[in-house]
Design an enzyme around this catalytic site. Structure first.
Site, PDB file in Angstrom:
ATOM      1  N   HIS A 291       0.761 -11.825   2.847  1.00  0.00           N
ATOM      2  CA  HIS A 291      -0.215 -11.112   2.020  1.00  0.00           C
ATOM      3  C   HIS A 291      -0.884 -11.994   0.968  1.00  0.00           C
ATOM      4  O   HIS A 291      -2.034 -11.753   0.586  1.00  0.00           O
ATOM      5  CB  HIS A 291       0.443  -9.909   1.344  1.00  0.00           C
ATOM      6  CG  HIS A 291      -0.511  -8.805   1.035  1.00  0.00           C
ATOM      7  ND1 HIS A 291      -0.115  -7.516   0.774  1.00  0.00           N
ATOM      8  CD2 HIS A 291      -1.865  -8.774   0.957  1.00  0.00           C
ATOM      9  CE1 HIS A 291      -1.174  -6.755   0.551  1.00  0.00           C
ATOM     10  NE2 HIS A 291      -2.247  -7.500   0.642  1.00  0.00           N
TER      11      HIS A 291
ATOM     12  N   TYR B 291       0.822  -1.214   0.000  1.00  0.00           N
ATOM     13  CA  TYR B 291       0.000   0.000   0.000  1.00  0.00           C
ATOM     14  C   TYR B 291       0.852   1.258   0.000  1.00  0.00           C
ATOM     15  O   TYR B 291       0.330   2.355  -0.208  1.00  0.00           O
ATOM     16  CB  TYR B 291      -0.910   0.035   1.232  1.00  0.00           C
ATOM     17  CG  TYR B 291      -1.815  -1.152   1.416  1.00  0.00           C
ATOM     18  CD1 TYR B 291      -1.969  -2.113   0.424  1.00  0.00           C
ATOM     19  CD2 TYR B 291      -2.522  -1.306   2.597  1.00  0.00           C
ATOM     20  CE1 TYR B 291      -2.808  -3.211   0.614  1.00  0.00           C
ATOM     21  CE2 TYR B 291      -3.364  -2.394   2.792  1.00  0.00           C
ATOM     22  CZ  TYR B 291      -3.496  -3.345   1.802  1.00  0.00           C
ATOM     23  OH  TYR B 291      -4.318  -4.427   1.998  1.00  0.00           O
TER      24      TYR B 291
END
Length: 304
Positions: A109, A51
């Site tokens: 992730h 991000y």
């Protein structure tokens, strides 16, 4: 009030039942967004190296005046880090970027690198090595809980078969019109809490007339209905918003969806098109999180 509610992970750590997602909020603006959320009473913030806003999240947490032990911060091991050493280095890098003395939850992730998310290679042994690095970080006190993200049933079982400490969380795409019921049941049966990212389907539910009709029965918005739906499934939703009004509205979910309406929402047709997000590999596209984020930011700059 939902902001005061918590669930308990398998190792006894408490996790707030509503979190703040931060994907697509850049490192500068995320400081203000997280700060506002904390002022409103949020105590759970989700970030990731992909991000590109871990620094801003950490800065906001440190500057908030909220005691560190009251804020639950999640980050992730990058999807491409598929070795013990790469995962261990990633956790240390996240600690440096956030400037925090510990992380509350670290997730793997993805079971596969983003560009190979739909490929044939399973990375089974690699994920066990990555998991070993998370177990070591847990034992060292760098993190308080460890888990997975985007792992399907077989990938979860692979980690469980080789672990010393079982995953405590699996964060997955879950919302009305895309609810992985079998995966949710599988995780919950094994004591793994399921988090729901993109609980409003990247905004694609906002124009859904069928879902809107159900929301109208409760005099709530579609996002509020979507969050309540996730909560009643036993999930921890992670809505993303940078709008203070939306941040506040997302906490106003103290109503109950009837079982009849829950059945209706469980059974609606899946979303076939995620709009601008369709390019992301997890939806069958060719872009990873970082490249899609860079594309979105370039479009914002051109609009300016």
């Amino acid at each position: 009030m939902i902001l005061q509610e918590t669930s308990t992970l398998a190792n006894g750590v408490s996790i707030p039942r509503l979190g703040l997602g931060t994907w697509f909020i850049d490192d500068t603006h995320v400081v203000q967004t997280v700060g506002e959320a904390l002022r409103l009473g949020y105590r759970h913030v989700d970030t990731a190296p992909a991000y590109r806003n871990e620094r801003g999240v950490g800065r906001a947490v440190r500057a908030s005046g909220v005691p560190r032990e009251e804020v639950f911060v999640t980050t992730k091991v990058d999807a491409g880090a598929k070795s013990h050493d790469a995962a261990a280095a990633g956790i240390d890098a996240s600690l440096r970027r956030t400037g925090l003395d510990h992380l509350d939850l670290v997730l793997v992730h993805s079971p596969r690198p983003w560009r190979r998310f739909h490929g044939p290679e399973r990375y089974l042994e690699e994920n066990r090595e990555v998991w070993r690095a998370l177990e070591e970080a847990l034992a060292a006190g760098k993190v308080r809980a460890i888990g997975l993200s985007n792992f399907d049933v077989d990938d979860v079982e692979n980690v469980l078969d080789g672990c010393t400490v079982a995953p405590m969380v699996n964060q997955v795409l879950a919302h009305i019109r895309n609810t992985p019921h079998e995966l949710i049941r599988h995780c919950q049966d094994r004591g793994i809490l399921v988090e729901a990212y993109s609980p409003v389907a990247h905004g694609e539910l906002l124009g859904d007339e069928e879902v809107a009709r159900v929301a109208q029965r409760y005099a709530v918005s579609v996002p509020q209905l979507s969050l309540r739906y996730c909560l009643q499934l036993g999930l921890v939703p992670l809505p993303k918003s940078a709008d203070p009004a939306h941040l506040r509205a997302n906490t106003e979910v103290d109503f109950t969806i009837t079982e009849e309406d829950m059945d209706l929402l469980r059974g609606v047709e899946p979303i076939a098109d995620y709009g601008d997000h369709r390019a992301m590999t997890i939806y069958g596209g060719q872009r990873d999180l970082s490249s899609l984020l860079a594309l979105a930011r370039s479009r914002v700059r051109r609009r300016r």
